[in-house]
Design a protein around this motif. Structure first.
Motif, PDB file in Angstrom:
ATOM      1  N   TYR A  27      -9.771   8.091  -1.127  1.00  0.00           N
ATOM      2  CA  TYR A  27      -9.751   8.280  -2.579  1.00  0.00           C
ATOM      3  C   TYR A  27      -8.338   8.052  -3.108  1.00  0.00           C
ATOM      4  N   PHE A  28      -7.352   8.663  -2.439  1.00  0.00           N
ATOM      5  CA  PHE A  28      -5.967   8.519  -2.868  1.00  0.00           C
ATOM      6  C   PHE A  28      -5.506   7.072  -2.801  1.00  0.00           C
ATOM      7  N   VAL A  29      -5.891   6.383  -1.736  1.00  0.00           N
ATOM      8  CA  VAL A  29      -5.473   4.990  -1.562  1.00  0.00           C
ATOM      9  C   VAL A  29      -6.057   4.113  -2.659  1.00  0.00           C
ATOM     10  N   LEU A  30      -7.352   4.193  -2.894  1.00  0.00           N
ATOM     11  CA  LEU A  30      -7.977   3.373  -3.934  1.00  0.00           C
ATOM     12  C   LEU A  30      -7.413   3.695  -5.312  1.00  0.00           C
ATOM     13  N   TYR A  31      -7.272   4.976  -5.592  1.00  0.00           N
ATOM     14  CA  TYR A  31      -6.730   5.411  -6.874  1.00  0.00           C
ATOM     15  C   TYR A  31      -5.314   4.863  -7.058  1.00  0.00           C
ATOM     16  N   SER A  32      -4.479   4.999  -6.038  1.00  0.00           N
ATOM     17  CA  SER A  32      -3.089   4.545  -6.108  1.00  0.00           C
ATOM     18  C   SER A  32      -2.991   3.039  -6.321  1.00  0.00           C
ATOM     19  N   LEU A  33      -3.782   2.295  -5.576  1.00  0.00           N
ATOM     20  CA  LEU A  33      -3.761   0.830  -5.724  1.00  0.00           C
ATOM     21  C   LEU A  33      -4.179   0.417  -7.128  1.00  0.00           C
ATOM     22  N   CYS A  34      -5.217   1.037  -7.618  1.00  0.00           N
ATOM     23  CA  CYS A  34      -5.708   0.701  -8.951  1.00  0.00           C
ATOM     24  C   CYS A  34      -4.671   1.056 -10.018  1.00  0.00           C
ATOM     25  N   ARG A  35      -4.043   2.211  -9.890  1.00  0.00           N
ATOM     26  CA  ARG A  35      -3.019   2.618 -10.861  1.00  0.00           C
ATOM     27  C   ARG A  35      -1.799   1.704 -10.778  1.00  0.00           C
ATOM     28  N   SER A  36      -1.415   1.307  -9.575  1.00  0.00           N
ATOM     29  CA  SER A  36      -0.223   0.464  -9.406  1.00  0.00           C
ATOM     30  C   SER A  36      -0.426  -0.953  -9.943  1.00  0.00           C
ATOM     31  N   PHE A  37      -1.590  -1.525  -9.649  1.00  0.00           N
ATOM     32  CA  PHE A  37      -1.843  -2.900 -10.078  1.00  0.00           C
ATOM     33  C   PHE A  37      -2.294  -2.991 -11.535  1.00  0.00           C
ATOM     34  N   ALA A  38      -2.819  -1.902 -12.086  1.00  0.00           N
ATOM     35  CA  ALA A  38      -3.264  -1.836 -13.486  1.00  0.00           C
ATOM     36  C   ALA A  38      -4.092  -3.053 -13.908  1.00  0.00           C
ATOM     37  N   PRO A  39      -5.232  -3.269 -13.265  1.00  0.00           N
ATOM     38  CA  PRO A  39      -6.048  -4.439 -13.612  1.00  0.00           C
ATOM     39  C   PRO A  39      -6.725  -4.272 -14.974  1.00  0.00           C
ATOM     40  N   ASP A  40      -7.077  -5.393 -15.579  1.00  0.00           N
ATOM     41  CA  ASP A  40      -7.847  -5.360 -16.830  1.00  0.00           C
ATOM     42  C   ASP A  40      -9.321  -5.128 -16.541  1.00  0.00           C
ATOM     43  N   LEU A  41      -9.757  -5.585 -15.376  1.00  0.00           N
ATOM     44  CA  LEU A  41     -11.160  -5.473 -14.992  1.00  0.00           C
ATOM     45  C   LEU A  41     -11.247  -5.112 -13.515  1.00  0.00           C
ATOM     46  N   ILE A  42     -12.110  -4.160 -13.211  1.00  0.00           N
ATOM     47  CA  ILE A  42     -12.408  -3.808 -11.826  1.00  0.00           C
ATOM     48  C   ILE A  42     -13.850  -4.215 -11.590  1.00  0.00           C
ATOM     49  N   LEU A  43     -14.068  -5.104 -10.647  1.00  0.00           N
ATOM     50  CA  LEU A  43     -15.409  -5.538 -10.292  1.00  0.00           C
ATOM     51  C   LEU A  43     -15.696  -5.057  -8.879  1.00  0.00           C
ATOM     52  N   GLU A  44     -16.611  -4.139  -8.758  1.00  0.00           N
ATOM     53  CA  GLU A  44     -16.972  -3.593  -7.450  1.00  0.00           C
ATOM     54  C   GLU A  44     -18.312  -4.196  -7.046  1.00  0.00           C
ATOM     55  N   LEU A  45     -18.312  -4.886  -5.935  1.00  0.00           N
ATOM     56  CA  LEU A  45     -19.539  -5.505  -5.440  1.00  0.00           C
ATOM     57  C   LEU A  45     -20.074  -4.687  -4.276  1.00  0.00           C
ATOM     58  N   GLY A  46     -21.192  -4.060  -4.476  1.00  0.00           N
ATOM     59  CA  GLY A  46     -21.802  -3.230  -3.454  1.00  0.00           C
ATOM     60  C   GLY A  46     -21.281  -1.815  -3.506  1.00  0.00           C
ATOM     61  N   ARG A  47     -22.190  -0.904  -3.404  1.00  0.00           N
ATOM     62  CA  ARG A  47     -21.807   0.502  -3.351  1.00  0.00           C
ATOM     63  C   ARG A  47     -22.861   1.242  -2.559  1.00  0.00           C
ATOM     64  N   ALA A  48     -22.454   2.306  -1.950  1.00  0.00           N
ATOM     65  CA  ALA A  48     -23.382   3.105  -1.155  1.00  0.00           C
ATOM     66  C   ALA A  48     -23.665   4.408  -1.882  1.00  0.00           C
TER      67      ALA A  48
ATOM     68  N   LEU B 166       0.830  -1.195   0.000  1.00  0.00           N
ATOM     69  CA  LEU B 166       0.000   0.000   0.000  1.00  0.00           C
ATOM     70  C   LEU B 166       0.869   1.251   0.000  1.00  0.00           C
ATOM     71  N   ARG B 167       1.856   1.279   0.872  1.00  0.00           N
ATOM     72  CA  ARG B 167       2.759   2.433   0.932  1.00  0.00           C
ATOM     73  C   ARG B 167       3.478   2.626  -0.399  1.00  0.00           C
ATOM     74  N   GLN B 168       3.956   1.561  -1.001  1.00  0.00           N
ATOM     75  CA  GLN B 168       4.652   1.650  -2.282  1.00  0.00           C
ATOM     76  C   GLN B 168       3.723   2.143  -3.383  1.00  0.00           C
ATOM     77  N   SER B 169       2.477   1.714  -3.363  1.00  0.00           N
ATOM     78  CA  SER B 169       1.509   2.154  -4.362  1.00  0.00           C
ATOM     79  C   SER B 169       1.261   3.651  -4.272  1.00  0.00           C
ATOM     80  N   VAL B 170       1.070   4.132  -3.058  1.00  0.00           N
ATOM     81  CA  VAL B 170       0.822   5.564  -2.860  1.00  0.00           C
ATOM     82  C   VAL B 170       2.062   6.366  -3.231  1.00  0.00           C
TER      83      VAL B 170
END
Length: 90
Positions: free
Chosen positions: A46-67, A10-14
């Motif tokens: 926001y920064f944490v989620l954004y950073s993780l997503c940018r670092s891992f560069a997934p082909d698909l993001i599947l979000e289950l449940g949202r508020a 997490l720290r490395q991603s940010v």
């Protein structure tokens, strides 16, 4: 109980997105305000989620449940900027 390897990743991603995060901080602030529910997600999340997503560069993001759509906005923006992920939010 804390998982050391996860904390390090997490720290490395940010850190790897540091400059990008600074450049986009006003954008994230506007998202946080636009969603209109500031108590459901901290601004730094926001920064944490954004950073993780940018670092891992997934082909698909599947979000289950949202508020209120906070995490959806952060993940979608990372996918858009990265240009590599499709996102499905159920």
């Amino acid at each position: 109980m804390e998982c050391p390897s996860l904390a390090i990743e997490l720290r490395q991603s940010v850190e790897s997105c540091g400059g990008e995060l600074l450049e986009r901080r006003d954008f994230f602030r506007s998202l946080w305000t636009a969603v209109g529910s500031p108590h459901t997600m901290h601004r730094l999340d926001y920064f944490v989620l954004y950073s993780l997503c940018r670092s891992f560069a997934p082909d698909l993001i599947l979000e289950l449940g949202r508020a209120r759509g906070n995490s959806t906005c952060a993940l979608r923006e990372a996918a858009r900027v990265g240009g590599c992920a499709r996102m499905v939010s159920v």
